[in-house]
Design an enzyme around this catalytic site. Sequence first.
Site, short mmCIF file in Angstrom:
data_model
loop_
_atom_site.label_atom_id
_atom_site.label_comp_id
_atom_site.label_asym_id
_atom_site.label_seq_id
_atom_site.Cartn_x
_atom_site.Cartn_y
_atom_site.Cartn_z
N HIS A 87 0.87 -2.03 29.37
CA HIS A 87 2.32 -2.17 29.57
C HIS A 87 2.64 -2.22 31.07
O HIS A 87 3.51 -2.97 31.51
CB HIS A 87 3.07 -1.01 28.92
CG HIS A 87 2.95 -0.97 27.42
ND1 HIS A 87 3.12 -2.08 26.64
CD2 HIS A 87 2.67 0.05 26.56
CE1 HIS A 87 2.95 -1.76 25.36
NE2 HIS A 87 2.67 -0.48 25.29
N ASP A 106 3.69 -10.14 24.07
CA ASP A 106 2.79 -9.42 23.16
C ASP A 106 1.38 -9.39 23.72
O ASP A 106 0.97 -10.30 24.44
CB ASP A 106 2.83 -10.11 21.78
CG ASP A 106 2.30 -9.22 20.68
OD1 ASP A 106 2.03 -8.03 20.93
OD2 ASP A 106 2.14 -9.72 19.55
N ARG A 129 -3.83 -4.83 23.40
CA ARG A 129 -5.16 -5.44 23.27
C ARG A 129 -5.77 -5.76 24.63
O ARG A 129 -6.96 -5.63 24.83
CB ARG A 129 -5.07 -6.72 22.40
CG ARG A 129 -5.08 -6.43 20.90
CD ARG A 129 -4.59 -7.58 20.10
NE ARG A 129 -3.15 -7.73 20.24
CZ ARG A 129 -2.48 -8.82 19.90
NH1 ARG A 129 -3.13 -9.86 19.44
NH2 ARG A 129 -1.17 -8.87 20.04
N LEU A 174 20.25 -17.68 37.76
CA LEU A 174 19.34 -17.28 36.68
C LEU A 174 19.87 -16.01 36.05
O LEU A 174 20.27 -15.08 36.76
CB LEU A 174 17.92 -17.03 37.23
CG LEU A 174 16.92 -16.40 36.25
CD1 LEU A 174 16.64 -17.32 35.07
CD2 LEU A 174 15.61 -16.05 36.95
N ARG A 234 6.44 3.89 17.40
CA ARG A 234 5.15 4.03 18.11
C ARG A 234 4.94 5.50 18.51
O ARG A 234 5.90 6.27 18.54
CB ARG A 234 5.14 3.14 19.35
CG ARG A 234 5.13 1.68 18.96
CD ARG A 234 4.83 0.79 20.12
NE ARG A 234 4.71 -0.57 19.65
CZ ARG A 234 4.03 -1.53 20.25
NH1 ARG A 234 3.43 -1.30 21.39
NH2 ARG A 234 3.96 -2.74 19.73
C1 FPP Z 1 3.92 -5.77 23.10
O1 FPP Z 1 2.57 -5.45 23.32
C2 FPP Z 1 4.75 -5.25 24.18
C3 FPP Z 1 5.75 -4.33 24.04
C4 FPP Z 1 6.11 -3.74 22.75
C5 FPP Z 1 6.51 -3.84 25.18
C6 FPP Z 1 6.79 -4.83 26.26
C7 FPP Z 1 7.15 -4.06 27.45
C8 FPP Z 1 6.81 -4.34 28.73
C9 FPP Z 1 6.10 -5.55 29.15
C10 FPP Z 1 7.15 -3.37 29.81
C11 FPP Z 1 8.59 -3.04 30.00
C12 FPP Z 1 9.47 -4.22 30.15
C13 FPP Z 1 10.28 -4.48 31.20
C14 FPP Z 1 11.26 -5.60 31.09
C15 FPP Z 1 10.27 -3.73 32.46
P1 FPP Z 1 1.80 -4.54 22.27
O2 FPP Z 1 1.79 -3.15 22.79
O3 FPP Z 1 2.39 -4.69 20.92
O4 FPP Z 1 0.37 -5.18 22.32
P2 FPP Z 1 -0.71 -5.19 21.15
O5 FPP Z 1 -0.11 -6.01 20.03
O6 FPP Z 1 -1.87 -5.86 21.79
O7 FPP Z 1 -0.97 -3.77 20.76
#
Ligand code: FPP
Length: 245
Positions: free
Chosen positions: A32, A15, A19, A126, A66
């Site tokens: 991301h 998460d 931000r 793993l 989203r």
């Molecule tokens: C949360 O941050 C993150 C996500 C909803 C997506 C996670 C995805 C990745 C890290 C990239 C793709 C993954 C792989 C395995 C290749 P948020 O956007 O909710 O952050 P915020 O709460 O600060 O807005």
Amino acid sequence: MSSAPIPAHVAIIMDGNGRWAKQRGLPRIEGHRRGVETVRTVIKAGRELGIRYITLYAFSVENWKRPQDEVGALMGLLEYFLKRELANLVKDKVRLLTIGRIHEMPDNVRILLQNAVEATAAFSDLTLVLALNYGSRTEIVDAARAYAKAVAAGEVKLNDTSWESFSRHLYTAHIPDPDLVIRTSGEMRISNFLLMQAAYAEFVFTPVFWPDFTKTDLADAVATFAKRERRFGQTSDQLKSAPTR
Ligand code: FPP
């Protein structure tokens, strides 16, 4: 050498990408993108620390709500990750598994996932589990349907009320329960992630945003885990004499 217990299975709620980007005046997708680099770092660090299973909450059933461009960008990043990382997963003998309603993922991502799962199926050092289009509530609904079908087919007895029997119908049937759940970015919620499987997990919450999460942060979470006393519903004295788990 340290004899501190290493969690066999670490599950992570990644998460704070949005931000992280906002703090830098960058578009959310840049967070991301950096988050994908952290995924690579964590796989490498996990191997070095001796973790056997890493589950990453990469896309939840709720994430479809989203903005369309963000959903599209996340699917693009997944595609990019699977194309770029497959060779490394094979080289490093990392097995890939998925949990979630994968059949509802876009065709291109689904096919890449299927190829990567097949290409890495023989590995066991793993296991990287990607939770995609995942939510615990939909998982329970899917498991209950599968269980009802098994009962109707006479494969399971209706008076079999054991968790072992039911849990064979979860997406995680062949994956051990997580020992440690980490959530980054300072939020302290479980957000529909592995609700059943994390029943006895330890939780570590860190304020670090996912793009900034490092090997040291993972090692710190593992060290925190090692200091916790896990009792699985028993007393400390019982566990010292004859642990039943
Ligand atoms: C949360 O941050 C993150 C996500 C909803 C997506 C996670 C995805 C990745 C890290 C990239 C793709 C993954 C792989 C395995 C290749 P948020 O956007 O909710 O952050 P915020 O709460 O600060 O807005």
